[in-house]
Design a protein around this motif. Structure first.
Motif, PDB file in Angstrom:
ATOM      1  N   LEU A  23       0.844  -1.194   0.000  1.00  0.00           N
ATOM      2  CA  LEU A  23       0.000   0.000   0.000  1.00  0.00           C
ATOM      3  C   LEU A  23       0.875   1.239   0.000  1.00  0.00           C
ATOM      4  N   ALA A  24       0.603   2.161  -0.923  1.00  0.00           N
ATOM      5  CA  ALA A  24       1.430   3.360  -1.036  1.00  0.00           C
ATOM      6  C   ALA A  24       0.573   4.623  -1.065  1.00  0.00           C
ATOM      7  N   ASP A  25       0.880   5.538  -0.158  1.00  0.00           N
ATOM      8  CA  ASP A  25       0.258   6.863  -0.129  1.00  0.00           C
ATOM      9  C   ASP A  25       1.182   7.747   0.692  1.00  0.00           C
ATOM     10  N   ASP A  26       1.341   9.001   0.291  1.00  0.00           N
ATOM     11  CA  ASP A  26       2.298   9.849   0.982  1.00  0.00           C
ATOM     12  C   ASP A  26       1.753  10.478   2.261  1.00  0.00           C
ATOM     13  N   HIS A  27       0.518  10.166   2.623  1.00  0.00           N
ATOM     14  CA  HIS A  27      -0.038  10.665   3.883  1.00  0.00           C
ATOM     15  C   HIS A  27      -0.371   9.477   4.788  1.00  0.00           C
ATOM     16  N   ARG A  28       0.324   9.427   5.923  1.00  0.00           N
ATOM     17  CA  ARG A  28       0.217   8.264   6.805  1.00  0.00           C
ATOM     18  C   ARG A  28      -1.210   8.005   7.262  1.00  0.00           C
ATOM     19  N   LYS A  36      -0.383  10.611  -7.238  1.00  0.00           N
ATOM     20  CA  LYS A  36       0.531  11.752  -7.186  1.00  0.00           C
ATOM     21  C   LYS A  36       1.241  11.777  -5.849  1.00  0.00           C
ATOM     22  N   MET A  37       2.464  11.218  -5.835  1.00  0.00           N
ATOM     23  CA  MET A  37       3.312  11.192  -4.654  1.00  0.00           C
ATOM     24  C   MET A  37       4.694  11.727  -5.040  1.00  0.00           C
ATOM     25  N   SER A  46       6.695   8.417 -10.467  1.00  0.00           N
ATOM     26  CA  SER A  46       5.261   8.163 -10.585  1.00  0.00           C
ATOM     27  C   SER A  46       5.011   6.662 -10.676  1.00  0.00           C
ATOM     28  N   ILE A  47       3.925   6.203 -10.068  1.00  0.00           N
ATOM     29  CA  ILE A  47       3.568   4.787 -10.156  1.00  0.00           C
ATOM     30  C   ILE A  47       3.304   4.398 -11.605  1.00  0.00           C
ATOM     31  N   ILE A  78      -4.284   1.767  -9.143  1.00  0.00           N
ATOM     32  CA  ILE A  78      -4.138   3.159  -8.715  1.00  0.00           C
ATOM     33  C   ILE A  78      -5.431   3.601  -8.043  1.00  0.00           C
ATOM     34  N   LEU A  79      -5.292   4.143  -6.845  1.00  0.00           N
ATOM     35  CA  LEU A  79      -6.431   4.661  -6.085  1.00  0.00           C
ATOM     36  C   LEU A  79      -6.166   6.149  -5.886  1.00  0.00           C
ATOM     37  N   THR A  80      -6.947   6.999  -6.538  1.00  0.00           N
ATOM     38  CA  THR A  80      -6.590   8.411  -6.627  1.00  0.00           C
ATOM     39  C   THR A  80      -7.788   9.340  -6.525  1.00  0.00           C
ATOM     40  N   ALA A  81      -7.500  10.601  -6.289  1.00  0.00           N
ATOM     41  CA  ALA A  81      -8.546  11.632  -6.287  1.00  0.00           C
ATOM     42  C   ALA A  81      -8.570  12.371  -7.621  1.00  0.00           C
ATOM     43  N   PHE A  82      -7.681  12.000  -8.546  1.00  0.00           N
ATOM     44  CA  PHE A  82      -7.559  12.685  -9.828  1.00  0.00           C
ATOM     45  C   PHE A  82      -8.066  11.806 -10.967  1.00  0.00           C
ATOM     46  N   ASP A  83      -8.829  12.401 -11.879  1.00  0.00           N
ATOM     47  CA  ASP A  83      -9.361  11.611 -12.989  1.00  0.00           C
ATOM     48  C   ASP A  83      -9.128  12.290 -14.343  1.00  0.00           C
ATOM     49  N   GLU A  84      -7.975  12.991 -14.465  1.00  0.00           N
ATOM     50  CA  GLU A  84      -7.651  13.619 -15.737  1.00  0.00           C
ATOM     51  C   GLU A  84      -7.423  12.565 -16.827  1.00  0.00           C
TER      52      GLU A  84
END
Length: 207
Positions: free
Chosen positions: A8-13, A58-59, A63-64, A82-88
């Motif tokens: 699991l990867a995310d830059d906010h603990r 986006k970390m 990039s992944i 990828i689990l993200t808040a961005f959908d560009e």
């Protein structure tokens, strides 16, 4: 179904903590390692060879999407979601070109996230993007000014003691505000409250 080892990867603990609770709510999935940036993600993925990587888009670091090419070249059976808040659209197209297996939004309900993971592990490509925009509604949750300050510091990974020192209030007062925040959001703990608030736009993750 076979058990699945997750990275699991995310830059906010605190976001990782909330996501870990969701992902491990299914007995099939176990988070065996975590990463807080792209470089650490690639290093750990090559070392432990997880069955599935669930990563923020986006970390800091590589990039992944770019790292996926390297991982797939060496371990083609390794799955990447990828689990993200961005959908560009550009990100979605790049993910497809890099053989990413899945791309879904962070505000997806937990059951759908787990279902998508199941589908990815079965070999399906699952891309959820450019979702219809929901009408922006006024939140029915009203925080006091102090609760908003406390909540933002929770998002920034500060402990109750650190929040008390930052705001020049007692730790007991901080605990009272935290209890009120959990009650108003209807969440059982700080991590789930942060995920809920991020989804609703009640707080923001500091860059």
């Amino acid at each position: 179904m076979d058990s699945v080892r997750l990275l699991l990867a995310d830059d906010h603990r605190i976001v990782r903590e909330g996501l870990k609770m969701i992902l491990e709510s299914s007995p099939r999935y176990t988070v065996v390692e975590e990463a807080s940036d792209g470089d650490e993600l690639i290093e750990k993925a090559l070392a432990i060879k997880p069955d599935l990587i669930v990563s923020d888009l986006k970390m800091p670091g590589i990039s992944i999407i770019d790292g996926c090419k390297q991982l797939k070249d060496q371990y083609p059976e390794m799955k990447v979601l990828i689990l993200t808040a961005f959908d560009e659209s550009e990100d979605v197209f790049r993910a497809l070109e890099s053989n990413v297996d899945g791309y879904i939004m962070k505000d997806t309900v937990p059951e759908q996230i787990l279902h998508t993971m199941d589908m990815v592990m079965m070999g399906y490509s699952c891309f959820q993007s450019k979702l219809p925009r929901k009408r922006k509604e006024e939140s029915d949750i009203a925080f006091t000014e102090r609760e908003q300050e406390v909540f933002q510091l929770i998002v920034d990974n500060l402990s109750n003691l650190e929040i008390a020192q930052r705001l020049y209030i007692s730790e007991a007062t901080v605990k009272t505000h935290v209890s009120s925040i959990l009650r108003k959001t209807g969440q059982p703990n700080r991590s789930q409250a942060v995920l809920y608030a991020l989804k609703k736009g009640l707080v923001k993750v500091s860059p």
